[in-house]
Design a protein around this motif. Structure first.
Motif, short mmCIF file in Angstrom:
data_model
loop_
_atom_site.label_atom_id
_atom_site.label_comp_id
_atom_site.label_asym_id
_atom_site.label_seq_id
_atom_site.Cartn_x
_atom_site.Cartn_y
_atom_site.Cartn_z
N ILE A 491 0.87 -1.18 0.00
CA ILE A 491 0.00 0.00 0.00
C ILE A 491 0.90 1.23 0.00
O ILE A 491 1.78 1.37 0.87
CB ILE A 491 -0.93 0.00 1.23
N HIS A 492 0.69 2.11 -0.97
CA HIS A 492 1.50 3.31 -1.12
C HIS A 492 0.61 4.53 -0.96
O HIS A 492 -0.25 4.80 -1.81
CB HIS A 492 2.20 3.32 -2.48
N VAL A 493 0.78 5.32 0.14
CA VAL A 493 0.02 6.55 0.39
C VAL A 493 0.93 7.72 0.05
O VAL A 493 2.01 7.86 0.63
CB VAL A 493 -0.44 6.62 1.86
N ILE A 494 0.50 8.58 -0.92
CA ILE A 494 1.35 9.67 -1.37
C ILE A 494 0.82 11.00 -0.84
O ILE A 494 -0.39 11.15 -0.57
CB ILE A 494 1.44 9.71 -2.92
N ASP A 495 1.80 12.07 -0.69
CA ASP A 495 1.44 13.38 -0.14
C ASP A 495 2.37 14.42 -0.76
O ASP A 495 3.59 14.18 -0.88
CB ASP A 495 1.59 13.36 1.38
N PRO A 496 1.92 15.64 -1.20
CA PRO A 496 2.80 16.65 -1.79
C PRO A 496 3.85 17.10 -0.77
O PRO A 496 3.59 17.17 0.44
CB PRO A 496 1.83 17.80 -2.16
N PRO A 497 5.08 17.47 -1.22
CA PRO A 497 6.13 17.87 -0.28
C PRO A 497 5.90 19.27 0.26
O PRO A 497 5.24 20.10 -0.36
CB PRO A 497 7.40 17.80 -1.14
N LYS A 498 6.53 19.59 1.44
CA LYS A 498 6.45 20.91 2.07
C LYS A 498 7.64 21.08 2.99
O LYS A 498 8.01 20.15 3.73
CB LYS A 498 5.14 21.04 2.84
N VAL A 499 8.27 22.29 2.95
CA VAL A 499 9.40 22.59 3.82
C VAL A 499 8.89 23.51 4.93
O VAL A 499 8.18 24.49 4.67
CB VAL A 499 10.56 23.25 3.04
N HIS A 500 9.25 23.26 6.20
CA HIS A 500 8.74 23.98 7.37
C HIS A 500 9.88 24.82 7.95
O HIS A 500 10.59 24.41 8.86
CB HIS A 500 8.21 22.99 8.42
N LEU A 501 10.04 26.09 7.38
CA LEU A 501 11.11 26.97 7.84
C LEU A 501 10.80 27.64 9.17
O LEU A 501 11.70 28.18 9.82
CB LEU A 501 11.37 28.05 6.78
N ASP A 502 9.53 27.67 9.60
CA ASP A 502 9.18 28.33 10.84
C ASP A 502 9.81 27.65 12.06
O ASP A 502 9.86 28.22 13.15
CB ASP A 502 7.66 28.40 10.99
N SER A 503 10.31 26.40 11.90
CA SER A 503 10.94 25.70 13.03
C SER A 503 12.29 26.30 13.39
O SER A 503 12.83 26.00 14.45
CB SER A 503 11.09 24.21 12.71
N LEU A 504 12.90 27.20 12.51
CA LEU A 504 14.20 27.80 12.83
C LEU A 504 14.10 28.83 13.95
O LEU A 504 15.07 29.07 14.67
CB LEU A 504 14.80 28.45 11.58
N ASN A 505 12.94 29.51 14.08
CA ASN A 505 12.73 30.52 15.13
C ASN A 505 13.76 31.64 15.05
O ASN A 505 14.34 32.05 16.08
CB ASN A 505 12.74 29.87 16.52
N VAL A 506 14.09 32.12 13.86
CA VAL A 506 15.01 33.25 13.68
C VAL A 506 14.32 34.30 12.81
O VAL A 506 13.51 33.96 11.93
CB VAL A 506 16.34 32.80 13.03
N PRO A 507 14.61 35.62 13.04
CA PRO A 507 13.94 36.65 12.22
C PRO A 507 14.43 36.63 10.78
O PRO A 507 15.64 36.49 10.52
CB PRO A 507 14.33 37.96 12.94
N ASP A 508 13.50 36.78 9.86
CA ASP A 508 13.80 36.83 8.42
C ASP A 508 14.59 35.61 7.95
O ASP A 508 15.34 35.70 6.96
CB ASP A 508 14.57 38.12 8.07
N ASN A 509 14.46 34.50 8.65
CA ASN A 509 15.18 33.26 8.28
C ASN A 509 16.68 33.51 8.13
O ASN A 509 17.34 32.94 7.25
CB ASN A 509 14.61 32.68 6.98
N THR A 510 17.23 34.39 8.97
CA THR A 510 18.66 34.71 8.94
C THR A 510 19.33 34.09 10.16
O THR A 510 18.92 34.36 11.32
CB THR A 510 18.89 36.22 8.93
N VAL A 511 20.36 33.30 9.92
CA VAL A 511 21.09 32.60 10.99
C VAL A 511 22.46 33.23 11.13
O VAL A 511 23.20 33.34 10.14
CB VAL A 511 21.23 31.09 10.69
N VAL A 512 22.80 33.70 12.36
CA VAL A 512 24.11 34.28 12.65
C VAL A 512 24.97 33.22 13.35
O VAL A 512 24.54 32.63 14.36
CB VAL A 512 23.97 35.54 13.52
N ILE A 513 26.18 33.03 12.86
CA ILE A 513 27.06 31.98 13.38
C ILE A 513 28.47 32.54 13.50
O ILE A 513 28.90 33.36 12.68
CB ILE A 513 27.03 30.73 12.47
N VAL A 514 29.17 32.10 14.53
CA VAL A 514 30.55 32.54 14.74
C VAL A 514 31.47 31.69 13.88
O VAL A 514 31.34 30.45 13.83
CB VAL A 514 30.93 32.43 16.23
#
Length: 1100
Positions: A491-514
């Protein structure tokens, strides 16, 4: 009396060749790969028995037990005479079990058994130990004390005697009456031994019976019996036995008893048959069973003789094996087997485990005569396996196979692809239709609920899901109950893909790293099937195989990783998701910040004794954040460990380190700090060294003066400083001038120096400076002037304390003596021995400035004497005398004679030895020997006089005497023996030696005991015995089939006191044949022969 296995013999009911027949035992397992072998030792010797078990197929260590006889567990007997040891070899995977018997006693003899168990496996091995007596026990030994039980914790605790199993009793305080227990035992019947032993406190009953058997006692002639019953008989179960007695008076009334109950003949019952043959009376016991194993006795008038009958149970053998069975479920299974004996105890097993036969068990066991059945009324699939029946004489097994009825599939399951949230239906059709079944998803059982509905109508089976979810995908299986066959579908159940960027919890999806740290972004994704994920920076695709930068995709998330971030990693990153149901995109910005660059190498413009000053320039790049301050570190040049000098940030670009060690090279460096972190260190500064000179040398004194030299010595400075000490500079000047002259061209590291080339009888002043890297110290000057002129010192010999006494060495030892002396100038040394010069080829002498060594490599007695040492300086001299004494073993006394013999005493007199070994005689050792044996025994040791009286000699014996002399080296190498012997005669009687004519004992060989035809078991040692009498001693030759046996390792030949034995090691059927023993001497020869048959045991 109960049964004992210490003494018993064969009766007429058993053939001699059946004695060594092995008992057939069922092959339970083969745990033992090496079994302990029987052995024979004499009293006081040690013996070790070894058993080995292979552990390759074992999960844990097996359990082993050692037994003596049938019931004595030796684990509780460990102690002084018994030790049990276990070892394990990790390489060969073999457990080794050892039983050590130390200083064996005669009661240790008997049958031993080793048992090994592991879970349901079992193996055992029996072996015998024979302990031979050294000499017979004296008849005057106190039997009650000899056979008392040793108490716990004493020296004899842990022995293998009978006493260890008896109840502990406190010893009685009152003395037992003086009773001769031996006489009571000799006159008593065997069934009264145990009662007599209990009454007189004898606990070691087994040892008592063995000693009693070996005791020579006078047999009272029976008035009723001409020949009594043997002590014991043995018979196989089902066989018959004959008890025979020979009557002195045939008219006497005879009665037979079994365990004290009279046996009466019955006309119908033929168990017991009584026969008369002349004076012989015979009782035959037919069809012997275990109940016939008892004590039997026969009475004739007032006399009675007893015996014991041992019934040996034969193993039960398999007559008819189990037959294999193949059937289907719900059928009846019946397994049948036939054994050799009715009523035999058997065990039914399934796959090596005993079959339960209780009331609620599915298995029923039935037996009728020699036949045995195992019945299963309603067979199931679980009844498939290997069934076996185990008897004492063998095992039989068969395979039982239970199969299902054939299944027919009318409509199979079909693969289905469905969108997420849509209904799902699965359908199949099978025959027979009344068979229920179960549904599985990915191997997990599916239970019906509000969302899942399972239907079964006749041949149709349906599975319905109202709204499908992602978790409904997988492999579905329908399994009909009772069958191994199954129906499968995907049995093969199919579903359209989706990316969940809200899980990053950073403003404007900008990540600051040292920079320099690890960046890992885990972004959840969804879609069925799992979407294909692509990460991109600009037009460049990021692969999952990158080393520093890589993108990885998992079932429910995608992961973007930068192992070590750099400034160039700043930018926008795009995510693209695709599957067969659709596509989705997302974007993430990464900003990398960094630490500042390191400053330039600092400069050290000024250096003090323990400080310095340093400056530096700020770094060219501040990492995108203002410089907050600096950290300063320093280290020793030779070290690799840097030390932080400030813990609060230094705001300025200058610093002054303090508390440095003088004379140690240092380096410094600087770190720049911003809000991101600390920069890398700057390059180290050039090395600099704080320096300080040492203090002046101390204790400057004159050590030696000659006509042209002066030797000075001093002590190091009290304060040297961290710069160390490179050496010393010695200077001198002539008194009255200020011109200081350097005595040593180069620095001297020693604290002693000799100034040479000085004018004789001049006066000089001397001073010394300490030099290091900082320069020269303040000089240390001698307070007074020195006159350059040598001073004569009279010689003096310093004799060590141990040489003030006589130096004693043994012949052959080395002599190495060191004698120190003093004097200036160097004294002349000379040696004399007894006033004459010493031969340098015998004695080596070596002289130095301060001592003389005398060395003798291998001393002999000629080196003894007084050695005179003379030390001379001009007209002065000193002498010393060293006494060296070389000693050796003394010679024997010159002459030993018997002065007088009276009673049990002999007076001896002798003269001292001619050679005392260059040492005083410290004593004598006197020994005696009986003329019959000439074995020497010491009477007196360390005796100082030259005459002695030897007492307590045995009347009737004739003695010789010999004497050793003794000094500090030991006894003389030989002794002086009396020429005459001393005969000890009874007082008041004059012994007149009668004259005898010598009897001629010579005779040709004659066999007093011939060889007997023998049966042997293959693999077990066999022994042939015979006895021969001849004088002179004959030469014995063993032959097989008339061929002499010479140097064959499979045979061992023994001859002791006329008893000739041939041991055949582990014979095989080819070793059978005719064996003969021939004895030959000067007067003739004799020969006996027998037949040996080697039997191979039957393999069940």
């Amino acid at each position: 009396m109960g049964r004992k296995d210490s003494v018993w013999s064969l009766g007429e009911g058993q053939l001699p060749e059946d004695l060594d027949k092995p008992i057939d035992t069922p092959p339970l397992s083969t745990l033992l790969i090496e079994k302990p072998q029987g052995g024979s030792i004499t009293v006081g010797e040690d013996i070790t028995f070894v058993a080995k078990v292979e552990a390759k197929d074992l999960l844990r260590k097996p359990t082993i037990k050692w037994f003596k006889g049938k019931w004595m567990d030796l684990a509780s007997k460990t102690g002084k005479h018994l030790q049990l040891k276990e070892t394990f070899d990790r390489f060969t995977k073999i457990h080794t079990f050892e039983m050590h018997i130390i200083k064996a006693k005669d009661n240790y003899a008997g049958n031993y058994r080793c048992e090994v168990t592991y879970k349901d496996k079992f193996d055992s091995c029996a072996f015998d130990l024979e302990v031979k007596e050294v000499e017979q026990m004296s008849q005057n030994v106190d039997i009650r004390s000899a056979f008392k039980r040793s108490s716990e914790g004493q020296e004899d605790a842990g022995e293998l005697d009978f006493s260890g199993l008896l109840k502990h009793r406190e010893p009685k305080q009152e003395e037992a009456p003086d009773v001769d227990v031996w006489e009571i035992l000799k006159s008593a019947r065997p069934d009264e031994y145990e009662k007599i032993a209990f009454n007189y406190g004898i606990t070691d009953l087994r040892g008592l019976l063995k000693r009693l058997k070996k005791t020579k006692k006078e047999e009272k002639k029976s008035e009723a019996f001409a020949k009594k019953l043997d002590p014991a008989y043995q018979v196989d179960k089902g066989g018959k036995i004959r008890f025979v007695v020979d009557l002195a008076d045939p008219t006497v009334e005879l009665k037979w008893y079994k365990n004290g109950q009279e046996i009466r003949p019955t006309p119908k019952y033929v168990k017991y048959i009584f026969e008369h043959k002349g004076t012989q009376r015979i009782m035959i016991v037919n069809n012997c069973v275990l109940n016939d194993d008892a004590a039997y006795s026969v009475s004739a008038g007032d006399e009675k003789c007893t015996t014991e009958l041992f019934v040996k149970e034969l193993p039960v053998k398999i007559v008819k094996d189990i037959e294999a069975v193949k059937t289907t479920v719900n059928e009846r299974i019946e397994l049948e087997c036939e054994v050799s004996e009715e009523g035999a105890q058997v065990k039914w097993m399934k796959n090596g485990v005993e079959v339960p036969t209780g009331v609620r068990s599915r298995y029923r066991v039935k037996s009728e005569g020699t036949k045995h059945w195992l019945i299963i009324d309603d067979a199931s699939k679980d009844d498939t396996g290997t069934y076996s029946l185990m008897a004492t004489g063998g095992t039989t097994e068969a395979r039982v196979q239970v199969d299902l009825k054939p299944l027919k599939i009318l409509q199979d399951l079909q693969n289905v692809t469905v969108m997420l949230g849509q209904p799902l239906k699965l359908h199949c059709e099978i025959n027979p239709g009344n068979v229920p079944g179960r549904w599985y998803r990915n191997g997990q059982l599916i239970q019906p609920n509000d969302r899942i509905n399972i239907l079964h109508r006749a041949k149709n089976h349906r599975l319905e899901i109202e709204s499908s979810s992602i978790h409904d995908s997988g492999d579905y299986t329908f399994v009909p109950e009772g069958y191994t066959q199954s129906l499968c579908a995907k049995i093969h159940v199919i579903d359209p893909p989706k990316v969940h960027l809200d899980s990053l919890n950073v403003p404007d999806n900008t990540v600051v790293i040292v920079a320099g740290t690890k960046l890992r972004l885990e972004i959840p994704i969804s879609g069925e099937p799992a979407p294909r994920v692509v990460w991109m920076k600009g037009e460049r695709v990021i692969l999952d195989s990158g080393n520093r930068v890589r993108a990885e995709t998992f079932a429910d998330q995608t992961c973007f990783t930068i192992e070590v971030t750099e400034r160039e990693d700043t930018g926008n990153y795009k995510i693209v998701l695709q599957n067969e149901a659709g596509e989705d995109t997302g974007s993430v910005r990464v900003k990398v910040v960094d630490i500042p660059d390191p400053p330039e190498a600092p400069l050290v413009p000024a250096v003090g004794g323990d400080w310095c000053s340093m400056t530096w320039d700020p770094p060219l790049y501040d990492g995108g954040s203002p410089i907050l301050g600096y950290f300063i570190e320093r280290k020793k040049k030779q070290s690799s460990r840097w030390m932080r000098l400030n813990f609060d940030l230094n705001k300025e670009a200058t610093f002054e380190p303090k508390k440095m060690i003088e004379g140690v090279p240092y380096e410094v460096r600087v770190f720049a700090v911003n809000a991101i972190g600390v920069s890398k260190p700057s390059e180290p500064s050039k090395a600099f060294v704080p320096l300080a000179v040492t203090s002046e040398p101390t204790m400057l004194v004159v050590d030696d003066v000659t006509d042209t030299t002066v030797t000075m010595k001093w002590r190091p400075p009290e304060t040297i400083g961290a710069a160390g000490l490179d050496g010393y500079l010695v200077e001198y000047c002539v008194e009255g001038t200020d011109d200081w002259i350097v005595a040593n061209k180069g620095l001297t590291e020693k604290t002693k120096y000799t100034i040479t080339g000085l004018p004789p009888e001049s006066k000089i002043l001397v001073r010394v400076r300490a030099i290091n890297a900082a320069g020269a110290s303040t000089p240390r000057t001698l307070q007074h002037s020195i006159l350059v002129k040598e001073v004569i010192e009279p010689p003096k010999i310093r004799i060590p304390r141990h040489l003030k006494q006589t130096c004693i060495r043994r012949v052959g030892e080395a002599v190495n003596l060191v004698v120190p002396f003093m004097g200036k100038p160097r004294p002349k040394v000379s040696w004399l021995k007894e006033g004459t010069a010493i031969d340098p080829t015998h004695v080596s002498i070596r002289n130095t400035e301060c001592d003389s060594i005398i060395f003798i490599r291998k001393a002999d007695r000629n080196h003894s004497g007084k050695y005179e040492m003379t030390v001379k300086v001009e007209n002065h001299e000193d002498t010393a005398i060293i006494d060296i004494q070389i000693v050796d073993l003394p010679g024997p006394p010159q002459y030993v004679k018997i002065e007088e013999v009276w009673g049990e005493n002999v007076a001896l007199d002798w003269t001292p030895p001619k050679d005392n070994g260059n040492a005083p005689i410290t004593g004598y050792t006197i020994q005696k020997a009986d003329k019959k044996t000439m074995e020497w025994y010491t009477c007196v040791e360390h005796y100082h006089r030259t005459c002695i009286t030897i007492s307590e000699l045995v009347v009737g014996n004739e003695y010789y005497f010999r004497i050793y002399s003794e000094n500090m080296c030991g006894l003389s190498e030989c002794a002086t023996q009396t020429k005459d012997s001393a005969l000890i005669v009874k007082e008041g009687m004059n012994l007149k030696n009668p004259e005898y004519t010598d009897h001629d004992f010579k005779e040709p060989p004659k066999f007093t005991q011939p060889l007997i035809n023998t049966f042997a078991i293959a693999g077990y040692n066999a022994t042939l015995n015979c006895s021969v009498r001849a004088n002179p001693r004959p030469k014995v030759i063993w032959m097989k089939n008339k061929i002499a046996i010479i140097d064959d390792p499979r045979y061992r030949m023994f001859s002791n006191q006329g008893v000739c034995s041939l041991e055949i090691r582990k014979p095989n059927p080819y070793d059978g044949g005719t064996y003969s023993c021939k004895a030959i001497n000067d007067l003739g020869e004799a020969q006996v022969e027998c037949k040996l048959e080697v039997k191979v045991p039957l393999q069940e």
